[in-house]
Motif scaffolding. Structure first.
Motif, PDB file in Angstrom:
ATOM      1  N   PRO A 125      34.034  36.587  15.729  1.00 44.16           N
ATOM      2  CA  PRO A 125      32.939  35.957  16.476  1.00 44.16           C
ATOM      3  C   PRO A 125      33.440  34.775  17.310  1.00 44.16           C
ATOM      4  CG  PRO A 125      32.280  36.377  14.208  1.00 44.16           C
ATOM      5  CD  PRO A 125      33.749  36.660  14.272  1.00 44.16           C
ATOM      6  N   VAL A 126      32.956  34.708  18.529  1.00 47.16           N
ATOM      7  CA  VAL A 126      33.341  33.647  19.455  1.00 47.16           C
ATOM      8  C   VAL A 126      32.414  32.456  19.273  1.00 47.16           C
ATOM      9  CG1 VAL A 126      33.439  33.046  21.904  1.00 47.16           C
ATOM     10  CG2 VAL A 126      34.333  35.235  21.119  1.00 47.16           C
ATOM     11  N   MET A 127      32.967  31.264  19.348  1.00 48.16           N
ATOM     12  CA  MET A 127      32.173  30.040  19.233  1.00 48.16           C
ATOM     13  C   MET A 127      31.490  29.718  20.560  1.00 48.16           C
ATOM     14  SD  MET A 127      34.881  27.573  17.181  1.00 48.16           S
ATOM     15  CE  MET A 127      36.063  27.617  18.540  1.00 48.16           C
ATOM     16  N   ASN A 128      30.301  29.140  20.463  1.00 46.39           N
ATOM     17  CA  ASN A 128      29.592  28.588  21.626  1.00 46.39           C
ATOM     18  C   ASN A 128      29.330  29.635  22.706  1.00 46.39           C
ATOM     19  OD1 ASN A 128      29.983  26.020  20.311  1.00 46.39           O
ATOM     20  ND2 ASN A 128      32.064  26.061  21.129  1.00 46.39           N
ATOM     21  N   LEU A 129      29.005  30.845  22.259  1.00 43.40           N
ATOM     22  CA  LEU A 129      28.691  31.917  23.191  1.00 43.40           C
ATOM     23  C   LEU A 129      27.380  31.603  23.916  1.00 43.40           C
ATOM     24  CD1 LEU A 129      30.063  34.647  23.880  1.00 43.40           C
ATOM     25  CD2 LEU A 129      28.436  35.724  22.320  1.00 43.40           C
ATOM     26  N   VAL A 130      27.369  31.813  25.220  1.00 44.91           N
ATOM     27  CA  VAL A 130      26.200  31.483  26.029  1.00 44.91           C
ATOM     28  C   VAL A 130      25.133  32.562  25.896  1.00 44.91           C
ATOM     29  CG1 VAL A 130      25.381  31.213  28.414  1.00 44.91           C
ATOM     30  CG2 VAL A 130      27.500  30.102  27.673  1.00 44.91           C
ATOM     31  N   ASP A 131      23.913  32.124  25.693  1.00 44.64           N
ATOM     32  CA  ASP A 131      22.748  33.010  25.705  1.00 44.64           C
ATOM     33  C   ASP A 131      22.304  33.148  27.163  1.00 44.64           C
ATOM     34  OD1 ASP A 131      20.106  34.031  25.701  1.00 44.64           O
ATOM     35  OD2 ASP A 131      19.766  33.303  23.672  1.00 44.64           O
ATOM     36  N   ARG A 132      22.520  34.316  27.783  1.00 42.01           N
ATOM     37  CA  ARG A 132      22.221  34.462  29.203  1.00 42.01           C
ATOM     38  C   ARG A 132      20.734  34.226  29.494  1.00 42.01           C
ATOM     39  NH1 ARG A 132      26.650  37.227  31.539  1.00 42.01           N
ATOM     40  NH2 ARG A 132      28.393  36.851  30.119  1.00 42.01           N
ATOM     41  N   ALA A 133      19.868  34.615  28.576  1.00 42.82           N
ATOM     42  CA  ALA A 133      18.431  34.465  28.817  1.00 42.82           C
ATOM     43  C   ALA A 133      18.043  32.983  28.878  1.00 42.82           C
ATOM     44  CB  ALA A 133      17.638  35.176  27.735  1.00 42.82           C
TER      45      ALA A 133
END
Length: 302
Positions: free
Chosen positions: A291-299
């Motif tokens: 799992p990647v940290m601080n993944l952006v929520d596009r919505a």
């Protein structure tokens, strides 16, 4: 691991040596066949505008905490991570705390003009609540530093998620919170829901003489409404580190208004020495399928 670095020339000169030392197993380049790259390190000012040819990229790692300049790019379908850097958080907390203390102590009231103004002593920090709009990583770091001095801290966030030691309100309850905000710190992201959040109506809700400190996003405040509100004393002063146009044009009204202090977007900088280990860990995670940290929520846009 082959990494494409897309940022300004100045950023390349600062970041490349530190990234190579922190991530020695990677090959870092500013050019090459798009299909050959496994990841992209990105900051505004870079040359990539079309991400479609980078079909094998498993992560785009932003060097900035804010991703509003890239998240709406329709060609970007790869996972995007924003930068959450301990050095950036500390710098932001120091900036906000410094200006909050200036507002709290009334440092600008003591003109060196021979007049003895000992009736203007400030209250204690425990008697003045500071309100923070945005309780993400930067907001929490700022709240912790202010609480260490003794300020009660009230927070406002889109989620209303609890933060230890802070009274947190959802964004829907913003209006009554503003009425109690003698020092207001703005750290919300730039999203459709936050643009012009502080308009004429909401600025008028602030207490007379309140200070607004905005090192978050220039779009949070309606510029013209702010100038008109300052003339009425609500708020009494605005510290602006982020503007809609940067650098701020020399003829802009903010420069001349006595109720405005402009600082040149220096509140918090992503420092390679503290941020490169974060980027390196995230890239290793992406390459290994973790799992990647601080993944952006596009919505949400952040």
């Amino acid at each position: 691991m082959q990494i494409r670095f897309s940022a300004s020339d100045e950023a390349w000169s600062r970041w490349a040596p530190v990234l190579r030392a922190t991530l020695p197993e990677a090959w870092l380049s500013r050019d090459g066949d798009p299909a050959s790259f496994d990841a992209i390190i990105y900051a505004p000012g870079g040359d990539i505008t079309d991400f479609a040819p980078y079909r094998n990229v498993r992560l785009v790692q932003s060097l900035w905490a804010g991703v509003e300049r890239i998240v709406t790019n329709d060609t970007l379908t790869q996972p995007l991570a924003r930068m959450v850097d301990p050095g950036l958080a500390q710098g932001m907390a120091e900036y906000c705390t410094g200006w909050a203390m200036r507002a709290h102590l009334g440092m600008d009231r003591y003109a060196q003009d021979g007049v003895w103004r000992n009736e203007l002593s400030p209250p204690l920090a425990t008697d003045r609540t500071v309100t923070i709009l945005g309780m993400g990583e930067l907001g929490r770091a700022t709240a912790a530093m202010l609480r260490g001095i003794g300020f009660p801290v009230t927070g406002v966030s889109a989620s209303g998620r609890p933060v230890q030691g802070v009274t947190v309100h959802p964004l829907a309850d913003l209006d009554p919170v503003l009425a109690q905000a003698s020092i207001l710190i703005c750290l919300l992201p730039d999203t459709p829901g936050t643009r012009n959040l502080l308009d004429a109506k909401r600025l008028a809700m602030l207490p007379q003489g309140a200070w607004v400190i905005n090192p978050g996003r220039g779009t949070l405040i309606d510029d013209q409404a702010l100038l008109e509100a300052l003339d009425r004393g609500r708020p009494g002063h605005a510290v602006l580190d982020v503007l809609r146009t940067e650098p701020l044009p020399a003829g802009h009204s903010f420069w001349a208004h006595p109720g405005v202090t402009v600082t040149p977007h220096i509140a918090a900088e992503t420092r390679p020495e503290t941020a490169a280990p974060v980027a390196a860990e995230n890239l290793r995670r992406a390459m290994s399928g973790r799992p990647v940290m601080n993944l952006v929520d596009r919505a949400k846009g952040y």
